[in-house]
Design a protein around this motif. Structure first.
Motif: not given
Length: 232
Positions: A73-80, A110-122
């Motif tokens: 949702r938030y990645c798309r809303m930023l891109e659009e 921290l090894v896996f940063l996917g959730q942190a990256f999502t929070i960055m977009l949000v």
């Protein structure tokens, strides 16, 4: 004869479902489509590598689904929205945020940063849409800039470490400050400049006149992320 008819009907509906999915999938903007697809494929393949640490969200379950919904949702809303017609700048934000997150992540193991990256977009979306009113699970009403902190509190209730969320918020704030705040300050300037080769690769001079973007200011569709702009 009945079995053949049933098999034919099943094949027909399967083909229709595939065509519908393909049509909807291809309408998703390129960066959001690529990143979301990579996350799903990486989680399915359980690939644990340094380069793919932003794509792994753990085993398929509630946390995975929750992260995928917010990522999409938030990645798309930023891109659009604020990055409409600026694909190169959007990709550069990915690269800058990923590099900074990797550096910071080494200090907190921290090894896996996917959730942190999502929070960055949000976080970036929320700061660029401060007047949007949010509703979380039908229980909380607040303005968009508080969304990352609400998500952090929800993560804490689920028993997860808030270090991941704090990392995403910190990196998102650094990007937002350097890109949106500092250049407009007295004596400030733009430190983040998208490399020319990225603009050559991703930016196109013309836009599709028939393209219908998802409104950036309306993250609705889910009870934990709906919102409306104040005064609307």
């Amino acid at each position: 004869m009945t079995c053949q008819a049933s098999a034919g009907s099943l094949q027909f509906w399967s083909k229709m479902a595939y065509q519908t999915f393909q049509q909807e999938y291809l309408q998703i903007p390129v960066v959001t489509r690529a990143y979301t697809t990579a996350c799903v494929l990486t989680t399915a393949a359980v690939v644990w590598r340094l380069i793919t640490n932003f794509l792994f969200f753990g085993p398929v379950g509630f946390n995975f689904l929750f992260n995928m919904i917010f990522l999409y949702r938030y990645c798309r809303m930023l891109e659009e929205g604020s990055f409409r017609g600026r694909t190169a700048d959007f990709v550069f934000m990915f690269l800058f945020g990923g590099l900074l997150m990797t550096i910071f992540g080494t200090f907190v193991s921290l090894v896996f940063l996917g959730q942190a990256f999502t929070i960055m977009l949000v976080y970036v979306w929320s700061r660029r849409n401060p007047n949007v009113r949010m509703n979380f699970f039908g229980l909380l009403n607040f303005q968009a800039p508080f969304l990352p902190w609400v998500l952090m509190g929800f993560s804490l209730l689920l028993g997860n470490s808030i270090i991941v969320d704090l990392l995403g918020i910190a990196v998102g704030h650094v990007y937002f400050f350097l890109e949106d705040v500092f250049p407009n300050q007295p004596g400030g300037g733009r430190w983040l400049k998208t490399p020319f080769f990225l603009k050559m690769l991703f930016d196109t001079p013309e836009e599709d006149a028939n393209y219908n973007p998802l409104p950036e200011e309306r993250p609705g569709g889910f009870a934990w992320g709906e919102g409306q702009r104040l005064g609307g």
